[in-house]
Design a protein around this motif. Structure first.
Motif, PDB file in Angstrom:
ATOM      1  N   GLY A  63       0.820  -1.209   0.000  1.00  0.00           N
ATOM      2  CA  GLY A  63       0.000   0.000   0.000  1.00  0.00           C
ATOM      3  C   GLY A  63       0.850   1.254   0.000  1.00  0.00           C
ATOM      4  O   GLY A  63       0.550   2.232  -0.706  1.00  0.00           O
ATOM      5  N   ILE A  64       1.919   1.249   0.790  1.00  0.00           N
ATOM      6  CA  ILE A  64       2.854   2.367   0.831  1.00  0.00           C
ATOM      7  C   ILE A  64       3.431   2.628  -0.550  1.00  0.00           C
ATOM      8  O   ILE A  64       3.486   3.773  -1.036  1.00  0.00           O
ATOM      9  CB  ILE A  64       3.992   2.075   1.838  1.00  0.00           C
ATOM     10  N   ALA A  65       3.890   1.562  -1.213  1.00  0.00           N
ATOM     11  CA  ALA A  65       4.506   1.697  -2.532  1.00  0.00           C
ATOM     12  C   ALA A  65       3.511   2.237  -3.553  1.00  0.00           C
ATOM     13  O   ALA A  65       3.839   3.124  -4.362  1.00  0.00           O
ATOM     14  CB  ALA A  65       5.058   0.344  -2.985  1.00  0.00           C
ATOM     15  N   VAL A  66       2.281   1.738  -3.521  1.00  0.00           N
ATOM     16  CA  VAL A  66       1.274   2.182  -4.484  1.00  0.00           C
ATOM     17  C   VAL A  66       0.934   3.645  -4.285  1.00  0.00           C
ATOM     18  O   VAL A  66       0.821   4.417  -5.250  1.00  0.00           O
ATOM     19  CB  VAL A  66       0.012   1.309  -4.378  1.00  0.00           C
ATOM     20  N   PHE A  67       0.773   4.071  -3.035  1.00  0.00           N
ATOM     21  CA  PHE A  67       0.482   5.477  -2.780  1.00  0.00           C
ATOM     22  C   PHE A  67       1.683   6.361  -3.121  1.00  0.00           C
ATOM     23  O   PHE A  67       1.522   7.517  -3.526  1.00  0.00           O
ATOM     24  CB  PHE A  67       0.064   5.682  -1.327  1.00  0.00           C
ATOM     25  N   ALA A  68       2.903   5.840  -2.957  1.00  0.00           N
ATOM     26  CA  ALA A  68       4.091   6.590  -3.373  1.00  0.00           C
ATOM     27  C   ALA A  68       4.081   6.794  -4.881  1.00  0.00           C
ATOM     28  O   ALA A  68       4.459   7.869  -5.381  1.00  0.00           O
ATOM     29  CB  ALA A  68       5.356   5.856  -2.942  1.00  0.00           C
ATOM     30  N   ILE A  69       3.655   5.781  -5.623  1.00  0.00           N
ATOM     31  CA  ILE A  69       3.511   5.914  -7.075  1.00  0.00           C
ATOM     32  C   ILE A  69       2.477   6.986  -7.398  1.00  0.00           C
ATOM     33  O   ILE A  69       2.688   7.840  -8.271  1.00  0.00           O
ATOM     34  CB  ILE A  69       3.091   4.566  -7.698  1.00  0.00           C
ATOM     35  N   SER A  70       1.360   6.970  -6.660  1.00  0.00           N
ATOM     36  CA  SER A  70       0.319   7.969  -6.861  1.00  0.00           C
ATOM     37  C   SER A  70       0.856   9.376  -6.623  1.00  0.00           C
ATOM     38  O   SER A  70       0.593  10.297  -7.409  1.00  0.00           O
ATOM     39  CB  SER A  70      -0.853   7.682  -5.910  1.00  0.00           C
ATOM     40  N   GLY A  71       1.632   9.550  -5.545  1.00  0.00           N
ATOM     41  CA  GLY A  71       2.211  10.853  -5.255  1.00  0.00           C
ATOM     42  C   GLY A  71       3.218  11.284  -6.306  1.00  0.00           C
ATOM     43  O   GLY A  71       3.290  12.460  -6.685  1.00  0.00           O
ATOM     44  N   THR A  72       4.006  10.340  -6.809  1.00  0.00           N
ATOM     45  CA  THR A  72       4.991  10.644  -7.849  1.00  0.00           C
ATOM     46  C   THR A  72       4.303  11.067  -9.141  1.00  0.00           C
ATOM     47  O   THR A  72       4.739  12.007  -9.817  1.00  0.00           O
ATOM     48  CB  THR A  72       5.890   9.424  -8.114  1.00  0.00           C
ATOM     49  N   LEU A  73       3.220  10.391  -9.489  1.00  0.00           N
ATOM     50  CA  LEU A  73       2.472  10.759 -10.688  1.00  0.00           C
ATOM     51  C   LEU A  73       1.884  12.167 -10.555  1.00  0.00           C
ATOM     52  O   LEU A  73       1.863  12.939 -11.515  1.00  0.00           O
ATOM     53  CB  LEU A  73       1.353   9.747 -10.946  1.00  0.00           C
ATOM     54  N   ILE A 116      -5.969   1.450  -5.907  1.00  0.00           N
ATOM     55  CA  ILE A 116      -5.246   0.311  -5.336  1.00  0.00           C
ATOM     56  C   ILE A 116      -4.751   0.656  -3.934  1.00  0.00           C
ATOM     57  O   ILE A 116      -4.867  -0.136  -2.998  1.00  0.00           O
ATOM     58  CB  ILE A 116      -4.066  -0.097  -6.229  1.00  0.00           C
ATOM     59  N   GLY A 117      -4.191   1.862  -3.784  1.00  0.00           N
ATOM     60  CA  GLY A 117      -3.720   2.287  -2.474  1.00  0.00           C
ATOM     61  C   GLY A 117      -4.838   2.350  -1.454  1.00  0.00           C
ATOM     62  O   GLY A 117      -4.671   1.956  -0.294  1.00  0.00           O
ATOM     63  N   LEU A 118      -6.005   2.835  -1.864  1.00  0.00           N
ATOM     64  CA  LEU A 118      -7.161   2.872  -0.969  1.00  0.00           C
ATOM     65  C   LEU A 118      -7.489   1.472  -0.460  1.00  0.00           C
ATOM     66  O   LEU A 118      -7.736   1.270   0.737  1.00  0.00           O
ATOM     67  CB  LEU A 118      -8.383   3.434  -1.698  1.00  0.00           C
ATOM     68  N   ALA A 119      -7.497   0.509  -1.375  1.00  0.00           N
ATOM     69  CA  ALA A 119      -7.862  -0.859  -1.010  1.00  0.00           C
ATOM     70  C   ALA A 119      -6.928  -1.418   0.055  1.00  0.00           C
ATOM     71  O   ALA A 119      -7.373  -2.050   1.028  1.00  0.00           O
ATOM     72  CB  ALA A 119      -7.852  -1.754  -2.255  1.00  0.00           C
ATOM     73  N   PHE A 120      -5.624  -1.195  -0.105  1.00  0.00           N
ATOM     74  CA  PHE A 120      -4.670  -1.685   0.881  1.00  0.00           C
ATOM     75  C   PHE A 120      -4.816  -0.954   2.218  1.00  0.00           C
ATOM     76  O   PHE A 120      -4.881  -1.570   3.282  1.00  0.00           O
ATOM     77  CB  PHE A 120      -3.236  -1.512   0.368  1.00  0.00           C
TER      78      PHE A 120
END
Length: 209
Positions: free
Chosen positions: A11-21, A96-100
């Motif tokens: 979840g951390i990694a996915v939200f980091a991707i979201s922030g990077t985007l 995806i981040g929300l789900a985690f």
């Protein structure tokens, strides 16, 4: 349970991707990318832990920052290979981040002896607060306050998770059910623009003196 920690890191990694985007969309520099990736990834969990009065999860665990920096670096490298990305990519990774995060936050609250209602609230907070900080830093109206169903999907995911536990499902199965329901509802909301309308269309100027 080790798999809970790995779910948390994913979840951390996915939200980091979201922030990077989001940083890429706003054309931020390298420091801005790291800040936005970090606050998106750990902002919600930090607020949750402060409210629950427990040690903040990343204080003594560097694996969270390793996950953030690795995800941000990989995203940067991929973005540098192409000029454009699909319009809904940010929303997809955010879902995806929300789900985690909803499930992990809900479970942590339950472990601390909170009521089911408070657990769902903490799970929802874990999921949406980081994105709210991200959007505020980007000078955007946070996703949770606009557009398609957002926080509602988090509540649904948390409720499904708790109901599955009460029905006798294993923790892992309950997590899968909660995540799947949240993710599916969020994608459906994006695709079909599902909302909870309160105000009809109106002019910005209400004619007030």
């Amino acid at each position: 349970m080790d798999y809970l920690h790995w779910f948390d890191l994913m979840g951390i990694a996915v939200f980091a991707i979201s922030g990077t985007l989001a940083a890429w969309r706003k054309q931020m520099d390298g420091f801005g990318v790291l800040v936005l990736a970090s606050v998106t990834a750990i902002g919600g969990g930090t607020l949750r832990d402060v409210i629950l009065d427990v040690p903040v999860v990343w204080i003594n665990d560097n694996s969270y920052f390793i996950a953030i920096f690795s995800a941000a670096l990989l995203t940067i490298l991929l973005l540098r290979k192409r000029l454009t990305i699909p319009n809904n990519t940010l929303q997809f990774f955010d879902a995806i981040g929300l789900a985690f995060f909803v499930i992990m936050g809900t479970q942590k609250a339950l472990d601390l002896g909170t009521s089911n209602l408070v657990a769902v609230m903490m799970g929802t907070m874990s999921a949406v607060a980081g994105g709210m900080i991200r959007d505020v830093l980007c000078r955007d109206i946070p996703m949770v306050f606009r557009g398609e169903l957002y926080a509602v999907t988090c509540i649904v995911g948390g409720v499904v998770y708790i109901l599955a536990l009460h029905a006798g499902a294993s923790t892992l199965l309950a997590m899968v059910l909660g995540m799947t329901s949240l993710f599916s509802l969020r994608l459906a909301a994006i695709k079909w623009q599902l909302t909870i309308p309160v105000f009809g269309k109106h002019q910005a100027d209400l004619g007030e003196p």
